[in-house]
Structures are given as C-alpha cells and as structure tokens.
Design a protein around this motif. Sequence first.
Motif, PDB file in Angstrom:
ATOM      1  N   ARG A  13       0.813  -1.221   0.000  1.00  0.00           N
ATOM      2  CA  ARG A  13       0.000   0.000   0.000  1.00  0.00           C
ATOM      3  C   ARG A  13       0.843   1.268   0.000  1.00  0.00           C
ATOM      4  NH1 ARG A  13      -5.618  -0.405   1.409  1.00  0.00           N
ATOM      5  NH2 ARG A  13      -5.376   1.601   2.462  1.00  0.00           N
ATOM      6  N   GLN A  14       2.139   1.116   0.118  1.00  0.00           N
ATOM      7  CA  GLN A  14       3.018   2.285   0.047  1.00  0.00           C
ATOM      8  C   GLN A  14       3.559   2.493  -1.367  1.00  0.00           C
ATOM      9  OE1 GLN A  14       5.906   2.201   3.223  1.00  0.00           O
ATOM     10  NE2 GLN A  14       4.460   1.289   4.647  1.00  0.00           N
ATOM     11  N   ASN A  15       3.039   1.730  -2.308  1.00  0.00           N
ATOM     12  CA  ASN A  15       3.474   1.842  -3.711  1.00  0.00           C
ATOM     13  C   ASN A  15       2.423   2.513  -4.575  1.00  0.00           C
ATOM     14  OD1 ASN A  15       5.878   0.480  -3.464  1.00  0.00           O
ATOM     15  ND2 ASN A  15       5.234  -1.319  -4.614  1.00  0.00           N
ATOM     16  N   TYR A  16       2.874   3.246  -5.542  1.00  0.00           N
ATOM     17  CA  TYR A  16       2.013   3.649  -6.655  1.00  0.00           C
ATOM     18  C   TYR A  16       1.977   2.485  -7.652  1.00  0.00           C
ATOM     19  CZ  TYR A  16      -0.184   6.921  -9.913  1.00  0.00           C
ATOM     20  OH  TYR A  16      -1.076   7.565 -10.733  1.00  0.00           O
ATOM     21  N   ALA A  17       1.018   2.481  -8.572  1.00  0.00           N
ATOM     22  CA  ALA A  17       0.888   1.384  -9.530  1.00  0.00           C
ATOM     23  C   ALA A  17       0.004   1.816 -10.689  1.00  0.00           C
ATOM     24  CB  ALA A  17       0.269   0.168  -8.850  1.00  0.00           C
ATOM     25  N   ILE A  18       0.161   1.161 -11.809  1.00  0.00           N
ATOM     26  CA  ILE A  18      -0.732   1.446 -12.938  1.00  0.00           C
ATOM     27  C   ILE A  18      -2.183   1.290 -12.521  1.00  0.00           C
ATOM     28  CG2 ILE A  18      -1.442   0.814 -15.268  1.00  0.00           C
ATOM     29  CD1 ILE A  18       1.174  -0.580 -15.633  1.00  0.00           C
ATOM     30  N   LEU A  51      -3.469   2.048  -9.970  1.00  0.00           N
ATOM     31  CA  LEU A  51      -3.936   3.181  -9.157  1.00  0.00           C
ATOM     32  C   LEU A  51      -4.135   4.446  -9.981  1.00  0.00           C
ATOM     33  CD1 LEU A  51      -2.004   3.116  -5.779  1.00  0.00           C
ATOM     34  CD2 LEU A  51      -4.382   2.585  -6.247  1.00  0.00           C
ATOM     35  N   HIS A  83       1.829   9.574 -10.531  1.00  0.00           N
ATOM     36  CA  HIS A  83       3.239   9.250 -10.626  1.00  0.00           C
ATOM     37  C   HIS A  83       3.874  10.254 -11.570  1.00  0.00           C
ATOM     38  CE1 HIS A  83       7.011   7.144 -11.288  1.00  0.00           C
ATOM     39  NE2 HIS A  83       6.713   6.383 -10.260  1.00  0.00           N
ATOM     40  N   LEU A 111      -1.231   8.814  -2.379  1.00  0.00           N
ATOM     41  CA  LEU A 111      -1.783   7.534  -2.805  1.00  0.00           C
ATOM     42  C   LEU A 111      -3.262   7.385  -2.471  1.00  0.00           C
ATOM     43  CD1 LEU A 111       1.180   5.151  -1.864  1.00  0.00           C
ATOM     44  CD2 LEU A 111       0.660   6.204  -4.064  1.00  0.00           C
ATOM     45  N   ARG A 140      -8.738   0.158 -12.145  1.00  0.00           N
ATOM     46  CA  ARG A 140      -8.453   1.316 -11.308  1.00  0.00           C
ATOM     47  C   ARG A 140      -9.590   1.660 -10.384  1.00  0.00           C
ATOM     48  NH1 ARG A 140      -5.567   5.495 -15.210  1.00  0.00           N
ATOM     49  NH2 ARG A 140      -3.779   4.108 -15.445  1.00  0.00           N
ATOM     50  N   ARG A 173      -8.848   1.321  -6.486  1.00  0.00           N
ATOM     51  CA  ARG A 173      -8.901   2.550  -5.672  1.00  0.00           C
ATOM     52  C   ARG A 173      -9.944   2.436  -4.573  1.00  0.00           C
ATOM     53  NH1 ARG A 173      -8.908   7.260 -10.368  1.00  0.00           N
ATOM     54  NH2 ARG A 173      -6.670   7.243 -10.796  1.00  0.00           N
ATOM     55  N   ARG A 196      -8.957   0.360  -1.604  1.00  0.00           N
ATOM     56  CA  ARG A 196      -7.986   0.973  -0.691  1.00  0.00           C
ATOM     57  C   ARG A 196      -8.661   1.835   0.375  1.00  0.00           C
ATOM     58  NH1 ARG A 196      -2.392   1.139  -2.219  1.00  0.00           N
ATOM     59  NH2 ARG A 196      -2.314   3.192  -1.257  1.00  0.00           N
ATOM     60  N   THR A 236       2.037  -4.074 -10.798  1.00  0.00           N
ATOM     61  CA  THR A 236       1.944  -3.073 -11.870  1.00  0.00           C
ATOM     62  C   THR A 236       2.687  -1.782 -11.533  1.00  0.00           C
ATOM     63  OG1 THR A 236      -0.138  -1.945 -11.262  1.00  0.00           O
ATOM     64  CG2 THR A 236      -0.335  -4.046 -12.381  1.00  0.00           C
ATOM     65  N   SER A 237       3.726  -1.896 -10.751  1.00  0.00           N
ATOM     66  CA  SER A 237       4.544  -0.714 -10.487  1.00  0.00           C
ATOM     67  C   SER A 237       5.865  -0.841 -11.232  1.00  0.00           C
ATOM     68  CB  SER A 237       4.783  -0.568  -8.988  1.00  0.00           C
ATOM     69  OG  SER A 237       5.413  -1.726  -8.493  1.00  0.00           O
ATOM     70  N   ILE A 282       6.849   7.112  -3.207  1.00  0.00           N
ATOM     71  CA  ILE A 282       5.654   6.311  -3.480  1.00  0.00           C
ATOM     72  C   ILE A 282       6.040   4.912  -3.954  1.00  0.00           C
ATOM     73  CG2 ILE A 282       3.929   8.130  -3.823  1.00  0.00           C
ATOM     74  CD1 ILE A 282       4.621   8.068  -6.806  1.00  0.00           C
ATOM     75  N   SER A 283       7.196   4.452  -3.481  1.00  0.00           N
ATOM     76  CA  SER A 283       7.662   3.104  -3.829  1.00  0.00           C
ATOM     77  C   SER A 283       8.259   2.420  -2.610  1.00  0.00           C
ATOM     78  CB  SER A 283       8.727   3.181  -4.931  1.00  0.00           C
ATOM     79  OG  SER A 283       8.267   3.913  -6.036  1.00  0.00           O
TER      80      SER A 283
END
Lengths: 500, 500, 443, 443
Positions: free
Chosen positions: A67-72, A74, A415, B9, B60, B64, B67, D96-97, D105-106
């Motif tokens: 949950r601390q990552n960004y992602a496509i 999201l 991002h 996020l 998405r 989203r 989350r 997907t990251s 944010i990673s």
Amino acid sequence: MTFTGNEGLNIAEPLIFETGRTDVTGVDLPDVPAVQSRLGKLARTTPVDLPGLTEPETMRHYVRLSRQNYAIDLGIYPLGSCTMKHNPRLNEKAARMPGFADIHPLQPLSTVPGALALMAELSRWLTTMTGMAAVALSPKAGAQGELAGMMAIRAAIKARGETRTTVLVPESAHGTNPATAAALGYKVTAIKAREDGTVSAEAVRAALSDDVAAIMLTNPNTCGLFEPEVAEIAAAIHEAGAYFYGDGANFNAIVGKTRPGDLGVDAMHINLHKTFSTPHGGGGPGSGPVVLSERLAPFAPVPFLRADGTLVERQDACGEGEVPFGRLTAFHGQMGMYVRALAYMLSHGSDGLREASEDAVLSANYIKASLADVMTVAFPDRPAMHEVLFDERFLKGTGVTTLDFAKAMIDEGFHPMTMYFPLVVPGAMLVEPTESESLASLDLFIAALRDLANAAREGDSARFTEAPRLAPRRRLDETRGARRPILTYETPEPFAEAAE
Amino acid sequence: MTFTGNEGLNIAEPLIFETGRTDVTGVDLPDVPAVQSRLGKLARTTPVDLPGLTEPETMRHYVRLSRQNYAIDLGIYPLGSCTMKHNPRLNEKAARMPGFADIHPLQPLSTVPGALALMAELSRWLTTMTGMAAVALSPKAGAQGELAGMMAIRAAIKARGETRTTVLVPESAHGTNPATAAALGYKVTAIKAREDGTVSAEAVRAALSDDVAAIMLTNPNTCGLFEPEVAEIAAAIHEAGAYFYGDGANFNAIVGKTRPGDLGVDAMHINLHKTFSTPHGGGGPGSGPVVLSERLAPFAPVPFLRADGTLVERQDACGEGEVPFGRLTAFHGQMGMYVRALAYMLSHGSDGLREASEDAVLSANYIKASLADVMTVAFPDRPAMHEVLFDERFLKGTGVTTLDFAKAMIDEGFHPMTMYFPLVVPGAMLVEPTESESLASLDLFIAALRDLANAAREGDSARFTEAPRLAPRRRLDETRGARRPILTYETPEPFAEAAE
Amino acid sequence: MRYHPLTSDDRALMLSRIGVTSVDDLFVDVPAEHRLDGLLPLPKGASEMGVERTLAAMAAQNRAAGEGPFFVGAGAYRHHIPASVDHLIQRSEFLTSYTPYQAEISQGTLQVLFEFQTQVARLTGMEVANASMYDGSTGAAEAVMMAARITRRKKVLLAGGLHPQYRDVIDTIATGLEVEALPTDPTGTEDLRSAITDDLACIVIQTPSFYGHLIDLKPIAEAAHAAGVLVVSVFTEAVALGAIEPPGALGADIVVGEGQSIGNALNFGGPYVGLFAAKKAHVRQMPGRLAGETVDADGRRGFALTLSTREQHIRRDKATSNICTNSGLCALAFTIHMSLLGEAGLQKLAHLNHAMAVQTADALAAVPGVSVLNDTFFNEFTIRVPGNAAAIIEKLAREGVLGGVPASRLDPAAPDDLIIVAATEMTSEADIARYAAILGDVL
Amino acid sequence: MRYHPLTSDDRALMLSRIGVTSVDDLFVDVPAEHRLDGLLPLPKGASEMGVERTLAAMAAQNRAAGEGPFFVGAGAYRHHIPASVDHLIQRSEFLTSYTPYQAEISQGTLQVLFEFQTQVARLTGMEVANASMYDGSTGAAEAVMMAARITRRKKVLLAGGLHPQYRDVIDTIATGLEVEALPTDPTGTEDLRSAITDDLACIVIQTPSFYGHLIDLKPIAEAAHAAGVLVVSVFTEAVALGAIEPPGALGADIVVGEGQSIGNALNFGGPYVGLFAAKKAHVRQMPGRLAGETVDADGRRGFALTLSTREQHIRRDKATSNICTNSGLCALAFTIHMSLLGEAGLQKLAHLNHAMAVQTADALAAVPGVSVLNDTFFNEFTIRVPGNAAAIIEKLAREGVLGGVPASRLDPAAPDDLIIVAATEMTSEADIARYAAILGDVL
Ligand SMILES: Cc1ncc(COP(=O)(O)O)c(C=O)c1O
Ligand SMILES: Cc1ncc(COP(=O)(O)O)c(C=O)c1O
C-alpha cells in the motif's frame, strides 16, 4: 499525532528482521524421513539467521508494504520510455496454467509440444509486426536484447573477416545502449542531434568509416520523435558496411503503422514488458526478444527455433547456415512473459495493435497540445509519437526545478513522468500516457499539470520544494544513502539497545 | 490542499455512473451469429442505462475503492462475535480448482463423486467436532442455520402431535435469534442474565412450560463467557419436552475443548465464515451448516447425504425415517465455502483446531488482563472465552462515548471492536482478537487502547469526538441517510446541472 | 501451526500476565465431565502441500464443465468470467473485510454496494434494490413474505413456471402463509390471469420460466393490481435481462432473481447472489441491507448502511427478515462484471446467448424423435425425448456430453421425458453438433 | 477493444484539440513509402474467452510436472509454493509498479528489496547482495566480469562441475576475457587447487555441482586467495543452503545463484531470479540495483535505490553492467516465501529434500545395472545407466515418468549414459517406487 504513528489506513510496518523470529515458520511440512545423510562434512553448522513469519503475519506485512506503492492500477503512470500500459489479468491467468507454469525447461522436448508451438507463434507475430526475418526469443530483457543484437552484428562482421571497433550512439540514447556497446569492447562515438531533436543522415555520414560496426538508434527516439531520415540513415550505414541496431523500446508508437524491417533495421530488441504489456513488477522481470534481418539471422544465439518448429539447444547441434554466436542464458528465456505477450497479441489482433499505437500517439499529442501554453515543449515542431518531451524552461525563475515539479505531482495523486532523461534537453520531463488512459483521466492529468504550472509561475514554490507532503514518505536523503550505504539489515547490538 | 483533491496515494474515485458510458465495454465477444429470434414480443425495447468501463478503467476503479477499506490483511479486526481470523489463501486456491468451481449443481450426480465425497468429509469433521449425530449442510449462513434448526425442532414437536408456541431467548442473544424465532411465528420470551453475565438454570426453569418449544442459547455467550450451568439448563429444557438450540457463532472458543453434543445441544449452526475462516468478503457469503442430535436428525431438510454417501434431493425420494421439513435453498448450499472450510480443517487437524481455540481464548484473556486497570471489564470474575466484554464505565465523566472511543481507534490504525452489543451492558465494547494475532500485534493494540483510555481520562476529548480524522472519510451523517434515503444513483437532470 | 503466530514462549508470558498457570485454567467454566481430555478422533494437521493434494484428488473426480460439451442450466449458468473480476474480488481489502458497519473505513465496500444496488435496479427496471440476498431462491421466499407484510394478506400463488426448488424453498420458509402452487407448466401456456383472486398477497411468476418460456407479465400485472395483488417476478438467468423487457417495465412490484450468471462461477450451487428489487414506496418493508448516499462531517459525499431499523440487529423479533451475512463478495463480482459489460456488452452477451440457444434448439429439433416445446425462449428451452430423460442424460454423460437437466429430477410432478437445455456464449458450434450427434446415437 | 478506453467521439475531440484531422497526420514523419496501408497479415483481435481457449489448448499439450512422477532438476527445481506467495505478488501495487525510482511512493517495493538483499546475504553468508539479476546463469557471467574488474586480470577458470549452460553463458557474455573451462566432471573429483594460477581473475565453482556433488570450497579458496584469485561460488538450488555450509563461510568472494527454487514456478525456464552476493569491500564493482536504508525529510526511516553511479542510466558506457530491468517480482516472490519459511522452515525443507533424494538414490541404485556416482549430494545426484541416457529418458516419459536430465543433452562432452536426477519435498514415496520400477522395465 496518533499514539501508534499510524494514520487510519496508512499503517507503519517494520522490517521482517524486527518482527520475525528464527523459530517461527509459516510453512508446515511433513516429517522428514530418517535417512543416512549424504551431506558429508559440508552439512551446515552455522545458523542462517533468517526470521520467519506465520502466514497471517506475512499477509499483513506485504499487504501493508504494497500500500506504500504507486501502480498502474492506481492511476496514470506517465513514465516516458517505460510504456506503463494496462496489464490485462487474462495474461496473468494464462501464464499460470499448469501446462505453462509447471513445466520444466529440461523435461524431454517431446513432452512440451505446446510450449514450442507457443514460442513459434510468438515468433511469427514478432517477425510479422517488425518485418524481419527471424527472432531470438531468449534475451531476458531489453538490455540483453541489445547485447544479443550487437553480438550478432559482431559475429556477422567477423564472419566477413573484418574487425570494426566503433559504434555510433546518438546522445539522446538510453543508458543501456552505450553500456552494451562498451560491454562488448566497442568505442562509443556520440552523434549529436539537430535543433529539432532528430538525427540527420548527414551527421551519421560524417561519423561513418570502415571502423564503424553499427549505429544504435532508437526510433521513435527518446525525445518522442520519429526519426524522419531513418531510411536514409539506414542506407548510409549499410553502404559503409555497418549495421543498424534499432532500440525497440519505443515500438509501441508504430506497431501496425510501419515496420522496422522496411526502414532498414538489422536488429531490434522488443521489450515485451513495454509494448506487449507484461507487468513491470516493481522492476522486472522483462523479456527482450531481438528480431534479426536475413543477414543476421544465422548468428542468432541458442536456443533457437527452426522453421520446422524444432528447438536447437546446443551450438554443436547446428546445421548448415546456423552459426550462433553463443548462449545468453540458461534454458529458453522468459516463457512466462512469452505467454503473457502472446495473450496480449491475440487479444488485440492486427486491428487492436494498430489502434493501440494510434491511441498512444494521439494521447501524447493531446497532452502536448493541452499543455503547450503553460509548459515548454522541447521540440514543438514535429508531431510527438507516443511520448512528449517537456523541458524546464517554463520553470525558469520560479525557484522550482524539474524534480520539485515532479514531486508536487505525487501529492496530486500522480506518478511523475520520466525526469532528466533524455540528457539532451535541460530538466527533461518525458511524458508517455500510453493508450490505456481514458479521456477523463488525461483531462484530469492535464488540469493538474496546468494548475501546478500556474502555481509555480505564481510563486507558490513551497508547494513544490516541500513536496511530497502527502505520500508515505517525504523526500529521501539519497546522498546519505550513497555515502554510507546500508544495504542489509544489521541486528542492533544488545548493548547498544540498552544504552539508548 | 491539492488541486485534484487527491492526497498522494489516497485517490478520490467517482461512481461508475459518473465515468462509465453505455456504449463502452470491457468485454469483447465474438460476433453474434444471425438466427431467427425466439424472443417474441418480449424482446427488450427499453434501454438498460448501464454504464460500461474498459478493463483498465475497471481495474483502477475497484482497486482505488478497495484501498478505502480496512481488512484482516491490514491489521487486527477485533469485532466481537464475528471471529475475524486469518483467511488462508490455500483455501481460495482450492475453491477455484475447476473440479469444484466449474461444476454445475444439476449435472448428473454420477459425474461429481468428488464433490459428494467432500461434502461427506466435511460432515464427518463437523459432527465429530460437535459430538452430534448429523448435519444439514445447506443453510446459506448462520441465520439460515438458525431457521433450519428451529424448523427441525418444530417438525419434531409436530411429529409428537404437539404444538408449542414459545421460544426462550436470553437478552444477550444476537438479533438473528429473536428474528428467527419470530419468523417462525414463535412468541419470544426473554431470559434475564445474572449479575455475572451468565444464565442460571433457575431462570430457565422458571420460564419453562409445556408451551415452550426451545431455548436459543449462545455458548460461549455474547458476553464472552462460557455458560457454567449449560448442562443443567439442557437437562431442564429436555425435561420440559423442549429442545436446546445452540447458537454456534462462538464455537471458535471451544473446538477440541468440549463438544456441544455432550452439553445437551439438540441443534446448532456453525458459521463456516467465523470458526472455519471462510472470508467475510465485506458482508458475505457465509455458510451455516446446522448439526443435529439423533432426535432431530430425521427432520433435516433436503438435500441431505445418507451415510452411504448418496445425496437425497427431493422429499418424495426419502426412505423410512427420513422426514425432512422442507428445502431451504435451491441446489446444495455453499459448496465454495465447504471447500474452504475443509481445507482449514485438514490444515489444522485435531491438534491445530484445539490450538486455535486455546490461542483465541488466551489472547482474549491477555487483553482483558492487560486493560483491566484502565478500562472496565463488564464481567471480570469469570475467565473470558475467545472475546472479552468491556463497558462504558471507564468513560464516565470524560465526555467520550463508546462510539467516540471506537472512532479514535480508527485513527490509530485499528478496526474498532463490536460496539453496543450485547445489549445487556451499557456502551458495550466486545473485543475478539482470535488466534491470528501475534503477541507483538496484541501488545501494540493494548498499548494504543491504554493510551486512548488515559487520554480520555485526561480530558483530551477532541481526539475522540472529532475522530476519525485520518480515515478516508470522517463520520458519516447516518440520520440524513435514513431520513431521505438515496439508495441508487440518479443521473442529474441536465438543467439542474446548468443551473448550478 | 502455520496460521498461529503465538509461540510457546509467548503463551507462557501471556499466561503469567493473566495469572494462571495453564490455558486449561481458562476453561474452568466448562463442566469438568464434558471437558475433552485428548484430541478429537480426527487426523492431525497437514502441510499446505498435503492438503492441496488431498483436495485436488477430490476435485479431479468431478467432471468439470469445461471438459466437454455442456448444456446444463435450470437455475445456474456457465458464463465466461473475465479474469479481472476474480482478481479484483481477491483484493485483501475486499475479501477479508467485514460488513461495512464502520463506514469511515469501509467506503470501498459501501460504494460498491451502492453501485450494485443501482445496477440491479436499472437491470430489472425497478426503483430500488438491496445489497443482496443469499441467492435467488431465498430471495423469492423473502419477496413473498414482504408482499404479505405490504398487503397484510396471507395467500400466495406460485405460477407453474416457477423453478421447482424455488417453489419448495418458498413453501418451506414462508411458514405463516398459505402457499398454493399451480401445476407445473412445461408448455408455458397456463392462464394466470384467471387464477388471480382478491385474497392473494401476491402471485409469483418466473420469466424466462423454468422451462424457458418468456412470460408476458403485463396483462397479468394489470389483473393482479386490479385485485390488490402484488406481482413478484422471478428470474434465474440475469443475462436474459439484456435481451428481454425488464419486469419493472411490465408491472412487477417486486423483482427477485439469481445473479450468479454475472461474475460468479457455478460452484456446484453456491455461493450465489440473490438480486432483490422493489418500488420505493415499499422500501421500508424490504429485507436485507441497504447502502445509502450521505455526507461526512466535512461535507464530503460518502456512503453508509441505512434504514437499519428494518434489520435483525436493531429490530430483533420485529425485523423484516432474519438475514445477517449476505452475499457481499458475490455482489462485488456481479458489480465488477456488470461494470465491464456495460449496456453494450450486456446486450451483445445476451444476444449471443440467445443465438447459441436457437442454434442448439434447431439442431436438437432435427434429431429424430426429439421436439422442442418452446415458442419463445432466451438461452434455455425444453425438449421432449422419446424415453426416460434421466436415463438419456446419464447415457449422454457417459459419452462426455452434459446434455441438460431432466425436469423430473427437480419435480416429481413433471413428465419424465423432458430435458431442460441451456446454451450460453461458452457453447461452441462444435459442442452443438456433438450433442445432436450423440443424442441421435443414444436414443 | 476492451483495453482501450478512448471512444471514436473521444478521438475526434482530441484530434480537433491537436488541430489535425486524422491520426495519420501525426505519423507524417514516417517515410511515406514505408507507411502501412492496411492491417498487418495477422488475425484480428479476439475475445478474452477465445484467447483463453487458444492458450489453454496449447497448455494442454504439455505434460505438466504435477501429472506424475517427476525428477527433473539440473538448474531448476519443482518446489511447493504457498498460495499466499502467488496471491501477494499479484497485488496491483507490486505487480503493476515500475522500478522504484520515485522512492516516496515506492516504499513497498524498496523495503521488500532491502529485505531481499538481507535474506540473500544471510543465506549465502556474505556481507551484501544486490536487488537481483535476471537469473543464475547471467549472474554468473556478471560475477566473472566483476572479478575481472576487481583484480584487473583477464583470465577466468571454470570448474568442471559448473552447469554447462552457465559455462556457455559466461563464455558468450564475458567477451573481453579469456575463459578456460576444465573438462566436465561427473564424479566430482577434479583437483581445482592445482589448477589455480596467479594470472587468474577468478575461479568459478558450482556447489552442489551440476552432477550434484558437494564441493568443499575452503581449501580451494585458500589456494586462490594466496594467488590473488577470487572465488566465485555458484549454486542452482537455493534450498541447498538450508542444509549445507554457506559459500561465504568457506571463503567465497562472490556468490551467485539461481533463486527460482524459493517462491518461483518452473515456467519452462523463466522468469527466474539471480541472487548475487559479495563482500562489502567490492560493492562499488557490483552490477545491478541496490536498495539502501536512509531517512526522509522528516527523519523517518525509508529506503531508496543507492550507489546508482555504478549503473547504466547514470554511468552509461562506464557502467558496471548494462542491466536495467531485473527480476523484481521474482525477488518479491523469493522474499515472501523466505519470510514464510524462516530459518526453521528452510532447514526443515532442506532436510526433507535431502531425505527424498537419498531415498530416490537408494531406490535407483537397487535397479540392476544402475549406479549412483555421488558420495555426497543434496537433492540431486547422477546415475549411470546401461544404455543411452536420452533414449531411456524418452522411454520413461512415455510411461509417464519424467526421470531426470541426460547430462549429454546440455554438454556434448559429457558421457551419454548419465542421468541427473533430482528429488524435492514434492517427491512422494510412491513416485520413487514407480520410477525405480519403470526404470527396471525399460532398461
Ligand atoms: C529506450 C530504452 N532502451 C533500452 C531499455 C532497456 O530495456 P530493459 O530495461 O528491458 O533492459 C529501456 C528501458 O528502460 C529503454 O527505455
Ligand atoms: C451470535 C451470533 N449469532 C448469529 C449470527 C448470524 O450469523 P450469520 O451472519 O452467518 O447469518 C451471528 C453473526 O453475526 C452471531 O454473531
């Protein structure tokens, strides 16, 4: 603010080395039958010191971290040159079919005809899309595809009885290009771009000599432009007895619109994890098949597929006209990625592939057109391809850098784009939306960038220099990280703890 | 604060009705062959007005949204009476095996011997654990299990040629108990608990008459206490010609420690989604098999399994001594949950099941012991079972209510405990940690509650009354919701939009 | 045990904090004579590997639908589920969360339910829908009880086209009511209008019917409403509503149906998801949970469970239903799949289903001795075979064809020579040809 | 197309904002004669259902390991992967990251990589490890080049127990170096100490060797270090390190290995994950990414990629390697599985593997004509068969037994009567008995 340090659903998570215990396990196993050990004197005597977690602890640990990552999944992930497009879940499902996931690379080939058929089918799609004679599937990622292509070129030159020691690389090239050439012992000669961001045939011709083995040219290039003189460059290269290595990282712009083979490319890697949507997975795995022209095809590394579908695994098993330059990896390459990429291709088909390229290019140009008045487009005169390059001129005098601008985007829920690449423009911001964004998503992104650009101009610089403020972390001290690198967890000495 | 309204996020997400379009689809289908329609005059003429999203938009949207939820996989979920334990992923995998997920309830039974074997095996575990004669698997959840058990009781009484119209239900019972009894037309007589939170045999005896059909007793009860006079109560009930319906929602405390059948229970539902870890899924699905004593077994509804493994689907197909009271659902019940529950049972085994109960009870008592000095334990004198009940006395004079206290827990990163249930203590807080928490997790939870209790006492009431401040939403206006309920999305009138 | 984080050291420490010496000291309230001494007579715990093997062996004994031609329907349908649906419903935050009582940290589930309710209302042509029932059959029983509450009448009439198991479920659950079922109606020709009397709470009509017939609710609804009788419309194949007029447009007062077809696998019968829609005027008589739109303390739109005073946890013995746990995750799967489909996708899917069924019907009708009973149908119809339907279905199964459901399997009153045959988008032309050929052989 | 959100209306609007009339106007820089007019000669797009069917049909043609007795290893091993591992790696936020360049944010990926690096370092007994290589074989090639950079020497010696394909990969990739390979060593008896000369950059030794022998690195490392030669230790079976002394404790300078065994499926050879560990002193010569611990602007602990000046995106033609994309997700799977195992689980797993291999070796040694070449081994050993190994393996396969790998399949110089046989925790006693029986039959 809270007692725990958590903030609602944003929950802090320590390292497994701080919570796990070496006597705990999340894997139950049957009892070990008593046997006479055959480990001899090499049986382990030292502890491994690996903490274990039970399954519920493991789930929480990694779910919280994720949950601390960004992602496509999201939001838009507009990293130029990276082609962060939608990753279809069908492809994940297909790759997990036991007939693909649970087969061993060294079980008898007679027991895996479906796997070989899949590789042959993937090869057909790749060569047809690129207009090339052959493909070496095994390279593990784009950079290894480069290695494969350049090695084939070197082998072809050697087969002619020549040696050539120079490779031409435009300044805007990705780092892997010069790194690959250098790894093979080539001298790298940089080619300058013109004012408009493209390479002129003239500049190439000026650099050519009979010591030049190849040019490594990315097309569309990393400024997001299609090289208008590509065919002329190819002709000049070939005339000089050199080869044209195409970096295919940007293939997503042109699938179904033009074929690299027709443009004169001799070898080109294809990042299946870009154009063909296999997930990036936080850094990999990828897959970098390299397509080869008729002239380079004989030098393809083992393993390779013959036209009759048989797989040649060893150099000594080659027939006439098969002179592989070697082997790049154990086994047969990234089968798991082949399945996903083929699923993507079959899903799209010839019509969908072209539509993908068109939508990607359309979206990049839409962003360009929508931001041209508030940001500075590096090369405004030509249409962008699948990505559009901005530079830092619009930030001049604002006290806001490209980096600051990007970090402010994080707070807005996006991002950032690729920054400071390519190196040819100052403070580069390379935006690649891909075809996966809806118009609503593009408009939201554009509106946010417009607001930010205006805010920068209006002097709201704290919004940028302090950004991000709303992410799981604020800016990380990267120099401290590099000066005294801490690369593994070290259990604090007990007395150190006591002293605190 | 940001232009987009997003915060890093945490990304805002509209409704599909605001973003989707009826001409967009995320599902490609083959072309429809031309046929002569057989829809007659009932072919649809009106539009459905259902928006569609492509696959990337769908991913998405739901990622989203997800989350914005708390979950077991994020942290302790101490909802008393709900048994929010770890959901093993093996169970999800097993339930998706095509031999379970892709079989039809009405394909010939000769083609599904494995499914019937699984149901038989699950039945064996359930009856062995409970010490009961039989089990009706089909009830769809606990509440339907109650219906099943009470219908069997009614049928048994009717078979004796009697009618009885009253059911005894302790005040602390879950709402489904009186609702079930009432749905069957029974008059509900409430039984008061003693000072110590348990039901006395005396009180039951006082309420008994030959009009009483059954008692519905939860044991361990919803105050988290084992009913010490349960055997005596059972004896009294039986003596009066009535039946003992056990609410098995709290079975997780006693598996492998004692058997409900030995305690005199005649019928008891088992929530597979509590004790046996099938995921709650945001509200369901569950599964509520009901175990039956020898005396009630003949009345089990169809479908039921005979000892020889055959499945009886129709009442008219019954043999001697088989007098089902009817059918509670189409088909055979929650097969998907049976697979998961059996996977749980096989994984735990007799030893693991007992360990689960012991750890659950141990953890609840640990919380009780660790918080007894700062919060008020409702019934401190007996050991808690798998859950411990606090009341609002410790908040007296602080201006903080049970609700406020719970909401402050949200900011600290925890899901609150069950509140205001059971009804027998004011401002109830029912904490059920389950066996899935590590000691570190329990300690963190305890420390946070201690800090909060102290903060409340010290007058930091804004921390509570304004909470949550760090969640995806602050407190929702629930009365407005109920007064003018908006239950479906209504597309704003175009003129209304224009007027704004 | 891999799921239990406490170690023996942890347990010892905890016991000492509690102040007891053994965990058994916490079980003192269990009557001594009923405490179990040793372990239950059941196998000990097994490794994940071992459990997987055991269950895989059981699964392998079943003939999965995907293994060959498959025409089984009669209340559950094999449709293609996009991989993204199953992926999304397994997100930890959806899969492992509870009923969204704490709205502030359950907006994901709540917004999904609000979307679900809206989709169900639109699909059925009704004003409101709830957040799901267990399945179609129990939803039908709840609808009947709701109709009785609204009309304060006790008599209920079930049409002859109602799924026999739905009929049995209503009969079982609606205990205080007088339920009358019309004779089973394989030809779809029964006269419902004249069966309506003004002491009825409701009439329950399935369309497409159990036998596949499309029933025009409109004239029946007119007659019913004239007599103060509510129309409860039932469907078992949600995809049908993409191609046929919605019950709401034809006068239904309550619409219930099985939602399995959208987003949910066959699962040998469960878990499924009951769809339940009604008119706004009756919302306070509805069973089940409802998610509603509201605002939070900062004025931001949000969602919360609402009208809970209908429910058991508030109203106890006065509740509209005893339902608590419902089919949340199946509703989520429905919602995601429906969002993917959208109107365009749903309509195409429905027409593809219909086309494959028409092709199947034509192919089977051409088999000597076989006749199709239906004038109208959606993706399911009934054939009459020369012989015992159940025996023929067994013979077909032995040849690898799952040919449908003998009507008499569910309903002893049904003729024993009828097979209910369903086709979907998963049916291929090769499947159809094979079915027709083998049917010809086994007859 | 289901993956493309733009509609024709959207496209028209966008084109008009851009100020062109057709999308082809954006492709004007493509030489006119090379623009494609029509579609590529490839099939048109297909439905998800259709693609799934096509791929499932291909998959069904392959004999999956789980379908029967399976003893294939030689560089890739079939282990049980807990369901939670595959579930977690499919979390959108991991799957997907991109590479974690934006550390804020990673943190999820970065903390995982830091955990991975620590696990790999501890497992191998080394001080540092990187964030993964493509696989073991390419890692081995990178190790050789690193050794050459450190020692500034050009000669490399490969031991005869090195996996033949690893040997070929080093030979191909380490182009500027002089690579000498010792003759293949089925018996594990070669004398490496005396092969060491002081012009070597490194000696590359696999243990357990390709043929399964456990090699004592210690005396070799002593001799090597005395000559200024680095020891590159290679392993293909990471589970072995749970039961045998780690290379780091025996003097290895660089340890590379294949990490597939932990958390990753067979996948017909890829994607896998290369483990790469070294001494702190050499960290600036390492290839690949490194995650490091640091603090953020608020002083909170966080993680970020570090020492990037070694890498191609910063250093270009001076980089330590051209690697960019690595094996992030496979490293995640490794990390999760290893976190589940912990020391206790890993050791038990290793000993179970060993025990099953010992049982297999004993059973096969009892087959007339068959001999086991190994004194020592972990979960893999070599048998000599009376006949052509490849032909025997084919015969076994026809009987449903995948009996191992003929050494000569990978190495033309290997005797053609050797089979490399692996067992793991997935091997059952029934599998072993069946293998022995069928082997007896086919000989
Ligand atoms: C232009 C370009 N070339 C080459 C590469 C290297 O590809 P890979 O990361 O797959 O090794 C990349 C990827 O980042 C790229 O963008
Ligand atoms: C004590 C008790 N009884 C009955 C029930 C009803 O079970 P279900 O929700 O499965 O219908 C519950 C569940 O919430 C419960 O806690």
